[in-house]
Design a protein around this motif. Structure first.
Motif, PDB file in Angstrom:
ATOM      1  N   VAL A 104       0.850  -1.182   0.000  1.00 52.68           N
ATOM      2  CA  VAL A 104       0.000   0.000   0.000  1.00 52.68           C
ATOM      3  C   VAL A 104       0.891   1.239   0.000  1.00 52.68           C
ATOM      4  N   VAL A 108      -4.660   5.197   0.082  1.00 58.07           N
ATOM      5  CA  VAL A 108      -5.514   4.332  -0.724  1.00 58.07           C
ATOM      6  C   VAL A 108      -6.911   4.304  -0.105  1.00 58.07           C
ATOM      7  N   ARG A 111      -9.194  -0.612  -1.811  1.00 57.96           N
ATOM      8  CA  ARG A 111      -8.355  -1.612  -2.470  1.00 57.96           C
ATOM      9  C   ARG A 111      -9.173  -2.861  -2.759  1.00 57.96           C
ATOM     10  N   THR A 118      -4.359  -6.530  -7.921  1.00 55.87           N
ATOM     11  CA  THR A 118      -4.879  -5.534  -6.985  1.00 55.87           C
ATOM     12  C   THR A 118      -5.351  -4.325  -7.792  1.00 55.87           C
ATOM     13  N   ASP A 120      -6.019  -0.179  -6.736  1.00 60.54           N
ATOM     14  CA  ASP A 120      -5.989   0.826  -5.678  1.00 60.54           C
ATOM     15  C   ASP A 120      -6.598   2.133  -6.159  1.00 60.54           C
ATOM     16  N   ARG A 122      -7.133   6.016  -5.341  1.00 60.96           N
ATOM     17  CA  ARG A 122      -6.550   7.108  -4.553  1.00 60.96           C
ATOM     18  C   ARG A 122      -7.178   8.445  -4.957  1.00 60.96           C
TER      19      ARG A 122
END
Length: 290
Positions: A104, A108, A111, A118, A120, A122
């Motif tokens: 990470v 974030v 997730r 993955t 993420d 933001r």
């Protein structure tokens, strides 16, 4: 085709370069990537930052069914859950899909993860769970999206043809047409030689139909390539013997962020000014109202 000789400039001085909202093709590209990567799979869902903690926990361990874009809005559906995840990236948001087991980094908000990937999120303006009625109300508020097969361009035409606002304002109004941002706005007006200050009710139906069809093509290309290219083959760098454009948004364009440079078609100086809080770019010769 060679550049025409430069014409006298009627332009204002250069304007600042603020950050810009992702345009509709970016959201459709993201929706496809999320669906291809996570669709039909059980995902873990968390909020390392904590601001989407309650919502993320409701999604944890569920099957992600699909993600879809409506203009600049992203909606994500999960099996067995009535609510839909609503994401609006805003100016600073990003949603990045990467390999599994990524650490990470940064703040974030949300997730998603499986054993192989993955994603993420933001810095979005919005990340929330919406009840079905609220999601429907969101969709009803925004105008038709040129990238959606179920879009009805007549809805956009009715709003444009009954308005005295400048067409440059109307094209950026997400209630009129969704997904069109500053780049596509400037480029489609140039490509159809439309004065940005033309009132909506002065635009003829034939020109509107041509602009809508053009946006469908240009934005679909953007989904495929991940960049915005709007120049015809005869105005490509190799055809004109010019250097490729260098800009953080990428792509070959006619007027967007080309203020102070020669128009690729007529050689006049491309202009810019602030219009409704955003930088507007146009060619005063090609887009002169006659």
């Amino acid at each position: 085709m060679k550049l025409a000789t430069s014409a006298a400039s009627t332009c204002s001085s250069r304007t600042r370069r603020p950050a810009s909202l992702p345009e509709g093709h970016t959201l459709h590209r993201l929706a496809s990537e999320l669906t291809d990567t996570f669709g039909g799979r059980v995902v873990s869902s968390s909020s390392p930052q904590g601001r989407f903690g309650v919502g993320a926990s409701r999604l944890d361990g569920r099957v992600l069914e699909r993600a879809e874009a409506w203009g600049k809005h992203l909606l994500v559906d999960f099996a067995g859950l009535r609510e839909r995840v609503h994401v609006h990236l805003g100016i600073y948001g990003s949603f990045v899909v990467a390999a599994a087991d990524q650490p990470v980094v940064g703040q974030v908000r949300w997730r998603l993860a499986t054993g192989t990937a993955t994603a993420d999120l933001r810095g979005p303006t919005v990340c929330e769970l919406l009840e079905p009625d609220d999601a429907d109300a969101l969709i009803d508020r925004i105008g038709p999206d040129p990238l959606r097969a179920d879009a009805d361009p007549d809805q956009a035409w009715q709003r444009i043809s009954s308005s005295r606002a400048p067409i440059a304002t109307l094209l950026m109004d997400q209630r009129v047409m969704s997904g069109v941002g500053n780049v596509y706005r400037a480029e489609v007006l140039f490509r159809h030689r439309v004065d940005p200050d033309l009132a909506g009710h002065e635009l003829d139906r034939e020109t509107f139909a041509a602009m809508w069809a053009d946006l469908m093509t240009l934005m679909r290309t953007g989904v495929q390539t991940g960049r915005i290219d709007t120049v015809d083959a005869e105005h490509e760098p190799e055809a004109m013997g010019r250097d490729p454009r260098v800009d953080d948004h990428g792509g070959e364009v006619y007027v967007y962020r080309r203020d102070g440079q020669a128009c690729l078609v007529c050689g006049a100086t491309v202009c810019t000014r602030v219009h409704a809080g955003r930088n507007l770019f146009w060619c005063p010769s090609c887009q002169h109202r006659r």
